[in-house]
Each structure stands twice: as C-alpha cells, then as structure tokens.
Scaffold this active site. Sequence first.
Site, PDB file in Angstrom:
ATOM      1  N   GLU A   1       0.821  -1.216   0.000  1.00 25.28           N
ATOM      2  CA  GLU A   1       0.000   0.000   0.000  1.00 25.28           C
ATOM      3  C   GLU A   1       0.854   1.264   0.000  1.00 25.28           C
ATOM      4  OE1 GLU A   1      -2.132   1.147   3.602  1.00 25.28           O
ATOM      5  OE2 GLU A   1      -3.919   1.571   2.439  1.00 25.28           O
TER       6      GLU A   1
ATOM      7  N   GLU B   1      -0.530   6.589  -5.874  1.00 25.47           N
ATOM      8  CA  GLU B   1      -1.462   7.622  -5.374  1.00 25.47           C
ATOM      9  C   GLU B   1      -0.988   8.221  -4.068  1.00 25.47           C
ATOM     10  OE1 GLU B   1      -2.041   4.392  -6.622  1.00 25.47           O
ATOM     11  OE2 GLU B   1      -3.861   3.991  -5.481  1.00 25.47           O
TER      12      GLU B   1
ATOM     13  N   CYS C   1      -7.241  -7.183  12.074  1.00 24.95           N
ATOM     14  CA  CYS C   1      -5.790  -6.937  12.069  1.00 24.95           C
ATOM     15  C   CYS C   1      -5.054  -7.740  13.147  1.00 24.95           C
ATOM     16  CB  CYS C   1      -5.505  -5.462  12.266  1.00 24.95           C
ATOM     17  SG  CYS C   1      -6.390  -4.423  11.110  1.00 24.95           S
TER      18      CYS C   1
END
Lengths: 585, 161
Positions: free
Chosen positions: A372, A377, A514
Amino acid sequence: MEFVNLIIDKKPVKVKKGTTVLHAAKEAGIDIPTLCYMKLDDVGIENKPGGCRICVVECKGRKNLAPSCATEATEGMEITTNSMRVLNARRTVMELILSDHPSDCLVCAKSGNCELQDMAHKLGVRDIPFKGEQSTYKEDFSPSIIRDMDKCIMCRRCEMMCNKVQTVGALWAINRGFESVVSPAFEMDLEKSTCTYCGQCVAVCPTAALTEVDHTKNIIRALADPNKTVVVQAAPAVRAALGEEFGMEPGTLVTGKMAAALRALGFNSVFDTDFSADLTIMEEGTELLGRLQKHLDGDKTVKLPMLTSCCPGWVNFFEKQFPDMLDIPSTARSPQQMFGSIAKTYYADKIGVKREDMVVVSVMPCLAKKYECQRDEFKVDGNPDVDYSISTRELADLIKGANIDFNKLPDEDFDDPLGESTGAGVIFGATGGVIEAACRTAYEVFTKKKLEKVDFEQLRGMEGIRSATIDFDGLPIKIGIAHGLGNARKLLEDIRAGKSEYHAIEIMACPGGCIGGGGQPLHHGDSSILKARTAAIYREDANKPIRKSHENPSIVKLYKEFLGEPCGEKSHKLLHTHYFDQNKK
Amino acid sequence: MSTADIKLNPVEVEKLKAACAELNNEPGELINALHKAQSLFGYLPAEVQEIIAEEMNVPVAKVYGVVTFYSFFTMTPKGKHPISICTGTACYVRGADKVVEEFKKKLNLEVGETSEDGKFSLSCLRCVGACGLAPVVMVGEKVYGRVSPDGVAEILEEYAD
C-alpha cells in the site's frame, strides 16, 4: 449425541462420533505430532490434507499406519501412537522431507520459529541418510511477500488459506511427484497474480517458503542518518501482540513498552496509528452520513452500502476481483496513509522539516501495508507519504537487534500531537472495531444527541459474517461485518445481485481482523491467541479516557488549524483516494 | 494479470465457451472442459486456460494445477503431423523403444516436443488396439505397423513436402 469408545496407548477414550484419532488422542492428553495439519477453531479454519504423514499411528487390524489427522475414531479401535514401528516411520518421513530441504537453518529467516526445524528436533533426527536430488525454484519477490519454494514442504496450508478461506485463488499445487510445488498460475510472479498480499499464507507457512519482505535494514540506515527526521507510527493491533515475541502471554498489552522501545531505537517522534484511525472515522463517518442523508432524501444515484476501505488486502481484492464495484467502498485512505499524509504536511511544517528530509515508518500487523505505501497515489513527486512499513515481527527483530530488554522497559507515552488517540482508534485492530468506532461518532453527529453507551457489543465477535441494526434515534441503521476475504466475497456478491440491505459494511481481509494479520507473531494454529489479542484490544479501549474519535483534542485541533472540515477540499486532497481496475495495469 | 499473447481462433473460442455452458459451467466439470479444449485446440495454452477458468468459475491457478498434474494435458502445441509411437507392452517387447530412439535422432526432438517449424511433434502412447501390428506408429490418423528403426526414414519421407 452419539459417542464412540476406543483405546489409545492403552487408555480407554470416549469421544463424539466423527472425531479424528488426532483429536481423540488430544482429549486423552496424548499429543500426536503434526506438521501439515493446522486448525484455527474459532474462525472455522482447518487444513488436513493428510499429506505429510508425520501424524501416523498404528491401528490394530489395519496393515498400514494411519494418518491420525484424517482418520475418524471408530468404535473398538485400538490405537498406538508411540510404538517402535510408529516412531521409526515418523522419523523416516521426517528424514525424507529433510532430504529435499535446504540445510541453511543457521541463516534462515525462520530459524528458531520454524515448525519443520522444531519437529525434526522433537523426532530426534540427527542425520539425513537419504541423499538425492533437491528441488530448486526461482525466487519470487513481490512488494510484500517473498516466495522461496526450495523450502516448501507441500503442507498446502497456504493453498487452503488462499482458496478456501480467502477465495483469492492465487496459489495452487502444480505438477506431480517430486516436481510438485505450490505456485501461482503458469508459475507467474505473485505480483502478476490475483494475490492481495493479505499475508495469510505467510501467517501459516511452517517454514521459510513464504516470508515477508524485510525492511529492517532500511530503517536502521534511516535512523543512523543525521539528516533525516524519522517518524514512526504503530498500528492498534501491534500493541496486543508484540509482547508474544518477548515471551509474554498472548493478550498482554504492551502499548507503553512499545512506545519506550521505539524511542530507544532512536525514532525522533513516536506516534500512534490510533490517531489517524480517529481521523479515518472523521472522514469515513462524514462520508457515510453524507451518502446516507442523500439516500434518505431519495437520491437514487447514491451508492449504499458504503464499504470500509482501511484494509489494503481488501482494497487489492476488490480492485482485482470486483472491478465493476469500485464506487462502493469509502474513498477514505487507510489510517496508515492518512498518518503519512498528515506527517509529511501538517507535522513537517510544524517542526520545520522538509518533506524529503522526513522518513515515515509504520509498524503494522500487516503485509499488504508494504504494498500500500508504495502505491503511486500515495506519493508526492515520487516521495512516498509512508517510506517503510514493517511488520510486528520485524519490529521485534529491530528491538532485539538493538540490545533492548523489552520486558524491563518502563511504560512511556506517545508523542504529541500525532500520538493522541481514543478508544475508538484502538478497536480498529479487531473485526467489527472500525464500524463500531464509526457508529460512536456517526450516532452523535447524526442525532445531535449524546451516546450513552459507547460499547456496541452486537458488533463484536468472531463469526465470519455478522450483522446488527443500530438505532440512530428512530432510524434503523443496518450494519454488516465480514472478516476473511471469502466472507467478504459473499457480501459483495449480494451487493452485486442487488440483494444487500446494509447501509454500511466493514471488511477486514484477515480472519479476526488486524489482530490476525499476516505480519503478526505466528500463531502456529492456536486460535486462543487470536481471542486473547481481541480481548486486549477491547480492554485498551475500555481503559481510555476518551472513546469517541470526534472528541480527540488533537483531531479537533488538526481540523481547526489545518484541514478545515471533514471531507472538505483539503481533506479530499490529503486523506481520500480513488481505486483502479488492477486487471488493466 | 492476463498472460495472453496468442491470438486464438474466435470460432474455436466460441465453441469452447459453448462446451463449458454444456457442462453447466460447473467447477466440478473442470477436467471435462479441459478435455474439450484440448480436442478443439490440440493443446492448452495459457490463454485457453484463462478462458476455462472464467467460464467454469475456478481460479486460473487451479486450472494450471490440474493441467500440470495430468500427463494427458499438454501446453505444447502439436505439430502439423503429430507422431505417436505406441510403447504399450506388445509394441515395447517388439522394439518400440528403438523406434522411439530413431525418431528422436532423425527429428532431433525429445518425446513431448514439437519441431521448431511446427511440422512434427513426438509423443508416446499406450496401446492403440493394434497389437498384431506391433510396433505401431501413428502419424496423424494414419497407422503404420511393424515399424523398424530402418523404416523411420521412409515414414518421414512421406511428409517431406
């Protein structure tokens, strides 16, 4: 309930019909060694290909030894788990497995935490009498996961996780006999496959065939560079698991010790991803209320349900497998990325450090976070908002490498301002936590009333798919929750078919959320560890003085001084993102 | 994600999709779909496997896993004149192995390979039901009986064009 009676190692045992010999023995206090077998009770995960043959036992009246993991206990059975014949067979099986496994334990990433190594030791293997060909494969480096199939023992746990649990379908056993190995289609690199980097394959791999990309060296280098300001954030789930790496009981909260250790490692600022989790709630919650209001006003163009977007494994999953539904998830960036973005703008300005002189490190329970933070972006002129993401395991390695006695560290606090957080931020670490945190804030903003009870017990639990209706002062809000991508797929298919009645859905790629992430200390198939971590997360929440994200003073200040309004122009630029059809890359 | 770089004949692709539909696009029918595809295309290139994965609702990694597990399935295109030598028991005891060696030498190919010009491919099979003619060689649909290593050159001559 039907029961069967059998005898194991001369002990009479009575078990429920359908129980395997392995579990019947366990109930009788007999621990038959296993290697490929793995079971995570509470999340319904079981791997029993009966492939490795380590768990063989002698069964009276049967000519061949039986794999206990795949043999059902039946009435009158007489089992011996420790006869000479069994022990010899087990050791021979292990010697054969080792004959096709590199003997580089001294320098292997999994040494000391390797189930194969442990089993070889347990079975007393002191020599590998079988000398023969060893299988070799090309190493495969992706942004998150390294595949070194020379070390694959074909337990097929990864294949089970990737297909049955996650329905990602990136890995499958190919070829046959000596040539067989687990691989993506056409032996392509993982990066080109449907892999989401959820890391669940790494979490269950007994050897070093699947490991994470190690960034600890980069961090040591950055910390040693006097021209760099190195800022660290630690995710909610890390504090509930890091202690395990230092011999503590699962579920021990080490928030204060972790902050102390990060400071001792030399990070200039020790911050908390819980802070940016609170920020995520401000943005995602506002977005949800905006969509909801338009929907209530009769705007049919508004897409509901809105799906959470903090989990990068999940984002990869829908970008690769549901590219027709890119407009359904929230556009809010994940807490990791919100943190990076705010650190390199707001905070960098505050302390007068140039963007390029700041290094942002994240400690995550996750391997997909490594990918990520490399996404285009989340870069400004090629400079990433988050430079390196390391796993809970890698942080433990850094602490050990720096001669820090973790157990003796005092509890310290995070630094201000990006270290202040609420109970809503910390529960991001458990399945259901993000949507509970969102409800705490959305309720008060929407109804303009004070929420009397902040605990939404109905949103918690380990069921793979859960749903609850929350009363927003007369307006019933339907919430869906899925953890594990296979469960997420079911909810997505309902949405695609127009059958979904939810207003909002939380999705986490990893079973348990998580706390069960691919970057966490290895659970080695013990699901009680996942439960203990979850309990720790909710304990931390309950002990926080502030438990609603919008009441976090540092968040209030951040909007006042810098961002303006949630979902405003600046927020959109810094805290939101857009999604791609990853098949078109 | 796609590895496709071969242009497949669209008519054959439609036939394959129809065949998958006939199997109700049922994941459990994967092997039957692969058989169908191999009979249509002669082999199973990645592109074909991707279509099957899509049509039969299974991951392409699984399709590849099945293709590489069963020796019947091949990802190598057959030559224009596929040569199959029977190495079943009867043919074998009458010297099929020597015939195989001769073909390998003459064509400079291993069993399972296709010549670079795409003209010949070499494979072994087990019994064509003509044991009385052992050792048996097939080139395409044509059957040659009582083949000796000396006769190999003569057979290849027929396809000299």
